[in-house]
Design a protein around this motif. Structure first.
Motif: not given
Length: 436
Positions: A152-178
């Motif tokens: 919807g055009a008038d949609f706003t999240p209930l609070a600001p969306v804060v996304t971490g650097e690797h939030y959408y990465s399948l690698l939790s740290t963003g790289k192949w580490d332990w």
């Protein structure tokens, strides 16, 4: 799937999606690898109706050691597992209708114990079916409606969306580490739990006929895959829909807040009852499995060999009440780390203790009674020690080392032990040939 799993993905990102992936694969494998053989073997092994009974009868043993050990693991792990259900009920009622959380837990415990007393295995299966359908409806509805609302055009999240650097990465740290590797391995490790989950294995044993096995496999695996996909969707959609609206203490309520903000009161009440359904369907299965194991595998063979069916029924009911009270105490404890943490502990304990032993008992003719005892004890003890001392420092889910040690202990002790008797080997061969 309604409170624990979405919390992990919502808080930590896509790197936690390996948990539902591991669960979906593990459940499907358990249907294919374990279900058909376990059903056949339980019939050949003197029509066993519990996992401890099956393992004892599998080796034609007169010793009760294995049954007692299994019952102890059941009591410990199921008490922790049941605490997660009680905790979920308390959190739900406190959030939705403002009842004091501890009061809600007391009420939930009484209700769960009461209707477990009233019904047996058949009743639990039917209530699980209807509760499962309600869970599926709720999980299919909430994220899809939220996506339409966000367009919807008038949609706003209930609070600001804060996304971490690797939030959408399948690698939790963003790289192949332990850190990433341990999350992936631990996620797949969740799937190992299904190989040793008693209240699920008992369902395989109870399937009406082998002709229904394929259909049951398709239905069960499909339902679980859908549930896990939609639980992950709730977390990821909720991250964009709610933003940082939920603090650390309320992140387990992501599904609750989404439903309450998207739907009118009556409909949201129906959908939120899915959490209650999930809690109750899990708790009653666990309580029934633990009570039947205690009555059939400890009380009658060890304490009262001539106990009547009525006496065993009441012995089972008493153990249901005891487990429920201890579970309530755990859930009420200020040191309780939450729903996901409780489920993690119990899940790993069962997978480590019973997974290797059940698989070997179904596939290895050379497997022995002493090997089974060693596998269960070794897996359970390793799991507990790893959780207590190494889990946080390594980041590795304790089911991985627990399963590995349990498997190694079972194989090594069996090879050191003398070969099974001719009768045991003949029973093994008969189980492979039996069809319906």
């Amino acid at each position: 799937v309604l409170m624990g799993l979405p919390t992990s993905i919502y808080a930590l990102g896509l790197g936690q999606v390996w948990i539902p992936v591991g669960l979906a694969i593990g459940y499907t494998i358990s249907w294919i690898v374990e279900a058909p053989r376990l059903r056949r073997f339980s019939i050949v092994a003197n029509d066993s109706i519990t996992i401890p009974q099956y393992l004892t009868n599998r080796f034609l043993s007169k010793s009760k050691a294995l049954q007692v050990i299994c019952a102890v693991v059941f009591l410990v792990a199921y008490t922790v597992y049941a605490a997660s259900s009680v905790k979920a009920c308390g959190t739900l009622f406190h959030t939705v209708i403002g009842i004091k959380e501890s009061t809600a837990m007391y009420i939930a415990t009484v209700i769960i114990v009461g209707y477990t007393f009233l019904g047996g295995f058949n009743a639990v299966c039917w209530t699980d079916f209807f509760q499962g359908m309600l869970m599926l409806l709720a999980l299919l509805t909430a994220p899809i409606v939220a996506l339409f609302a966000m367009r919807g055009a008038d949609f706003t999240p209930l609070a600001p969306v804060v996304t971490g650097e690797h939030y959408y990465s399948l690698l939790s740290t963003g790289k192949w580490d332990w850190g990433s590797i341990s999350d992936i391995v631990s996620g797949f490790g969740w799937g190992l739990g299904y190989l040793g989950m008693p209240h699920i294995l008992v369902r395989y044993m109870s399937i009406r006929s082998e002709k229904e096995m394929k259909k049951s496999c398709i239905v069960g695996s499909t339902w679980t895959a859908l549930i896990l996909i939609m639980a992950s969707a709730v977390a990821l959609v909720g991250h964009e829909y709610l933003g940082t609206y939920l603090d650390d203490g309320s992140k387990s309520l992501i599904f609750v807040y989404m439903v309450r903000s998207l739907f009118p009161a009556l409909l949201s009440g129906v959908l939120l009852s899915a959490i209650l359904a999930a809690s109750m369907s899990t708790a009653d299965s666990q309580l029934l499995a633990s009570s039947s194991a205690f009555a059939s595998d400890v009380y009658k063979p060890v304490f009262r060999k001539n106990a009547s069916n009525k006496e065993m029924l009441w012995a089972g009911r008493i153990i249901v009440a005891v487990i429920s009270v201890v579970a309530l105490v755990i859930a009420l404890s200020p040191n309780c780390k939450g729903i996901m943490a409780l489920v993690e502990c119990a899940w790993a304990a069962f997978g480590s203790a019973f997974g290797p032993t059940i698989v070997l008992a179904l596939y290895w003719k050379r497997f022995t009674y002493k090997g089974a005892v060693a596998g269960i004890v070794g897996g359970f003890v390793t799991d507990a020690l790893w959780y207590a001392f190494l889990s946080e420092s390594t980041g590795l889910y304790e089911i991985i080392p627990g399963f590995a040690v349990g498997l190694a202990a079972a194989v090594i002790v069996s090879l050191l032990d003398r070969k099974p008797s001719k009768e045991v080997e003949e029973m093994f061969e008969a189980a492979q040939e039996k069809t319906e």
